[in-house]
Scaffold this motif. Sequence first.
Motif, PDB file in Angstrom:
ATOM      1  N   GLU A 153      -3.924   8.201   9.161  1.00  0.00           N
ATOM      2  CA  GLU A 153      -2.525   7.866   9.428  1.00  0.00           C
ATOM      3  C   GLU A 153      -1.901   8.954  10.275  1.00  0.00           C
ATOM      4  O   GLU A 153      -1.912  10.137   9.920  1.00  0.00           O
ATOM      5  CB  GLU A 153      -1.760   7.681   8.125  1.00  0.00           C
ATOM      6  CG  GLU A 153      -0.328   7.208   8.351  1.00  0.00           C
ATOM      7  CD  GLU A 153       0.400   6.878   7.057  1.00  0.00           C
ATOM      8  OE1 GLU A 153       1.585   6.573   7.110  1.00  0.00           O
ATOM      9  OE2 GLU A 153      -0.258   6.940   5.984  1.00  0.00           O
ATOM     10  N   SER A 170       3.012   1.859   9.803  1.00  0.00           N
ATOM     11  CA  SER A 170       2.083   2.986   9.805  1.00  0.00           C
ATOM     12  C   SER A 170       1.191   2.885  11.033  1.00  0.00           C
ATOM     13  O   SER A 170       0.657   1.827  11.338  1.00  0.00           O
ATOM     14  CB  SER A 170       1.241   2.987   8.529  1.00  0.00           C
ATOM     15  OG  SER A 170       2.048   3.202   7.397  1.00  0.00           O
ATOM     16  N   PHE A 228      -2.232   4.195  12.618  1.00  0.00           N
ATOM     17  CA  PHE A 228      -3.507   4.773  12.232  1.00  0.00           C
ATOM     18  C   PHE A 228      -4.319   5.082  13.486  1.00  0.00           C
ATOM     19  O   PHE A 228      -4.222   4.367  14.495  1.00  0.00           O
ATOM     20  CB  PHE A 228      -4.288   3.811  11.336  1.00  0.00           C
ATOM     21  CG  PHE A 228      -3.646   3.582   9.986  1.00  0.00           C
ATOM     22  CD1 PHE A 228      -3.921   4.418   8.926  1.00  0.00           C
ATOM     23  CD2 PHE A 228      -2.762   2.526   9.800  1.00  0.00           C
ATOM     24  CE1 PHE A 228      -3.343   4.201   7.697  1.00  0.00           C
ATOM     25  CE2 PHE A 228      -2.166   2.309   8.568  1.00  0.00           C
ATOM     26  CZ  PHE A 228      -2.457   3.153   7.507  1.00  0.00           C
TER      27      PHE A 228
END
Length: 1252
Positions: free
Chosen positions: A828, A874, A876
Amino acid sequence: MAWRPLLLLPWLVAAVSGNTAPVFNMTLVDVPEDLPRGAVAFVLTAYDADGDPLHFGLEGADAFYFSVNSNTGNVTLVASLDRETKPRLSLNVLVSDGKNQVVTKRLTVIVEDRNDNRPLFQNEPYTANVPENAPNGTTIINVLAEDKDSGPASRVSYQIVEVTPNNAKNDDLFRVLGNGTILLNGLLNYIQQSTYYLIRINATDGGGQLNGKLVYQTTSTSVSVNVLDQPDLDPQFLNEPYVGSVPENCPLGTSVLTVSAMDRDTGVNNVILYSLTNISLPFAINDTTGTITVTGTLDRESLPSDELLLEVLARERNLDIHNRTAQARAAVTVRVTDVNDNRPQFYRCVLPHCDFTGPPQHRFEGHIAEHASARLPVANLSIVARDPDKGSNGTFELSLQGPGAAAFSVLPSRVTGEGEVQVLVQNPALVDYEQFDVMTVEIVANDTRNPANCCSVATVTIQLEDTNDHSPTFNQSVYKLYVVENSPPGTVISRGITATDPDTGAFGNISYQLLPESIQDIFAVNAVSGEVLVRNGSLLDREMRAVYYATLQATDGAHLTGSTLLEIALEDDNDNAPVVTGTYKVFVVEDQEDVSVQIQAYDNDEPGTNNSRLRFMLEPGPFSANFTIDPDTGLLRSLGPLDREALNETWHGQMDVTVRVQDSGQPPRSTLVNITITVEDVNDNAPVFIGLPYIFEVQERPAGAYVGSVEAVDADQTDVNHRVSFLFGNGSGSSNFLLRTHRLGPGHYQGLLSLAPDVPLDYEQLSQPVFNLTVRAENAATDDALTVVSTVVQVYIIDVNDEPPTIQPSPLPDARVAENSTGPQLEEVTTVQASDPDTNHTLSFQELGLSCYKGAAPVGSVCHGWFHLAPNGSVFANRSEVDYEVCDLALLALRVHDNSTKSGNAYSQNETLRIIVEDVNDNSPEFLPITDTFVVIPDLSPMDLQVAVVRATDVDTGPRGVITFTILRVIFIQDGGLERPFENLFKVVTTAKDGVYVGSIQVASNLDGSLKGQYRVTVEAKDGESPVLSTQAVLDIFTVDQSYRIRLQFKRAVDEVQANTDQIKMALMAATKTTVYVAAIRALVAAPASRSARAAAQSVMEAYFVYSNGTALEFGQFSTIVQSDPQALMELVQLGLAGGRCCVLPSRSLLPRANPVLNLALSLDEDDRDSSLDSTSVNSLDENTVDVAEEGGAVRGGRAGASARTYSGEEPLAAALWGHHAHPSTGMAQPPGEPSPAVMGFSNPSLDTTDL
């Protein structure tokens, strides 16, 4: 201009002041509806008797269509007109002269029609079904198009523009009348023409003005015409011709073949019925299946031909359109095949003059002399044997039996069809008048292929003419014997059947034999005792043949024979299983009482015995408990009513029961038969709701929105009994919803609940946001109230989301990620935040694009796949993919979508996230290819002299890309292959330029000039940040040892030779094409006066001659090369080289008593041996000095390690190394400082040390 003012008579109104008010002289104007906005529609005109300037205005509900110029009165159109919507406008027009009150008048604007509307078809779509036999002129369908315009523009005409399938014949197949009626203009045919037509029709108005032009408006529509097939064709037989065969004497009901016909009217598919026209023949046909069966006895021998011709008539059950029966005929050839059903018979006649229609004869008479010669025929016999069967079935064997059979034979022994028969003397000794004055034989005609009806016997009475003889005789002519079928071999059938012979001695000995030979396959006889045995019991089958006939022949010692007939009857054995006739498929109604099925069976074993007495019993099975069977009669009965729903639905109501039919023999034999009972369904189950309770939610406002579904099942197993319909029960609120029934599967239905299309629900207007609806499920197959069930459905109305989401903050802060970072595969990087003022929002981030940059320059899509934006924001990174050396900046374009938004904008503003890729030490240094050949001359290699170079790069940045070189090991490989390690012999100095790191390998210790071979140096390059990464490279440095050191004698002094060194080297290089490395220049030790020739040489130059590939010249090669170049030799002599023909001092062993330098004979006396020059080895390294001239100073002597210069001003070893870079065109050594191509080098260990 398309308007006309109506001028009225002016009138004046006198004002009190004497000034009159203006007067309008217009009340009606016409304006065309296609007038463009901004154009002048009409002009307001008024009359003022005083001539005052006038000002105009407009008022009224329709004034918004126009704008008026207050000074000129020009009225301009500002809103489009539509006569069909508003054909007349009403305005209040104003005029003022500025002195009197404003004058107002009503003005009517007539909107003139223009052709601005197309005709519109009504009641679409258009579909028609037309029978194929419809006559020409039949009305297909009526179409109607209406035009809102007026006058000619509203009158509609119709034209057919295209007919699909598109061909020339179809173009005129239909026509349309002026009122839109489409007529058939030809004939249809379902088989030969199309079964479907698509007619495209244009509706065109009468035309009218539009925008100043004559315009015709047209609209198209399509008419689908389905052609309905009619029964107008005769049926057609399939798979003709029909040829079948059937054996004669076959059982009644035997199937011959099946004919098949079809209705060529494929859209009608009428039922075909079959019949035979020639009913005199013993055949019948099933009127529905077309199967032809045998109905009477077939005897091929009594038929006129083996082939019978039948005619089958196929007719359709229903009359055709001409009110006649559609039918077709087909010929069927039936071949009656022969069965071996006739036994051979005897007739008294002579071929070919025989009449076989009369009865056969069984007795014949003839005569012959006693002891007549063998094969002499019996006289006065006219016998013909015949079997009317065909082919092999008509072949039979002839044999003799009876008391005189041993004395005679029959000819022929085998006949096919018919043939004359002769009885021949076989054994003259048996034809004995003393024993028998009359002899009788029986001719047996045996059809061996027909055991059941095999034989005929003809008795032949032979009158013997007296001779003298005796033969054996039996007490009985026929013996009847019994044996059980299938008896094992060796079973004794008879005992004590013997023959007697009046002869004595050897002539009275009798032996026995069974005839004919074919019987010997089944039975055997003891040749001495006459005991009859079973030979092969497997051939004894009572059901195939119950009795066998054999001749037991006795032969005496003189070969006279006698015989008797054995009749062997077979006794029954239980070797046949019961046979069940027919198939058993029964259909019963569900819940029916007393279902029964009668099973028919028989056994082929002997009737009236236990072997053929049958018993019936039920086999265990899933339905055996539901039935019982009478063991004696085979009547199967149900034990109670049968429930269709108790059966698996996939069985389709079928129950299979297995019955065993068993005989009472030992051991018992049995047969299994399956009975299929199909239970037909009745409606005895009510619907049942599933998936309760029903609670749904639906958003406010969208009319017709889907709400949810209810489901119900009905356990009945047929469509008519388990069909379910849904409808609303009594209660409030149901008028806001629609309920439609949908079939999911057999007995499984769904009620689709949706909002009514004209009732949008408003959440704020509802007293409570929930409806309680009563839904009923009904079975449509019956009116029984028990088939209706109800349930309550709750529907909750929910509010609507209508605000867009927002990404915060804006702009987004940068995110950073290190390449090849450790941790999980997906790391992340950051999380982007977003908000939405709606309380019931569902936010989801969306990736719009990803741009890749390296050093601010775009690099395409190299970073695609590195980063992933999750729906929750998020971000990644795929750590195994991120590579700083490929891309150091990624720009991720994104936005947020509110999945719960029902109205308004569901997306946020677009944002860009900068993802900065940080470098890590993930790349090892890489050596650049080594293409140079490295050579070292130990005698000319001082400390810190560069002997080789390596180069390397590292794509990492900062300290991660800083390279340091070290020497890991040094191994000297001698010419013989032996290896010797060294330490601290070389060192490496690291420098950098333009991102390339250079490792200068330098001498760190004195090198041994006597070693022959090469140094193998392993160099390591490592970067500067943990984890430190390194790479190794191996290079070879070739040595030029002292054996290649050549001494040149000069007649000049050392100072002069040193001064001419450059010229001497240039001359030597020109001659040898090598690079010349001067090791030393020194004076020769003074020689005795008697050595005048040798004293002429004053100094010695010691040098190496090295090629660019690392090899060097040895003495012999050097001498040959220099002496072959007179010009170079002359130049060297002029520079002081001693000698005439040769210029070097050879070893004494080369030419005894001769001096090759001076080309003089040598006197090897004591003085010679005392010579200081001769006593010193020219290869000695004891005085390894080089005399060089320093800058601005005198010549001095020094060690080899002192600073020395070659012709080019470089150190000797540097010159040696750079000397390997030769010009390709000349092969000469390349001076240092100039670019040169790479040259492949090799060592030459074959060159030996040469003493000069």
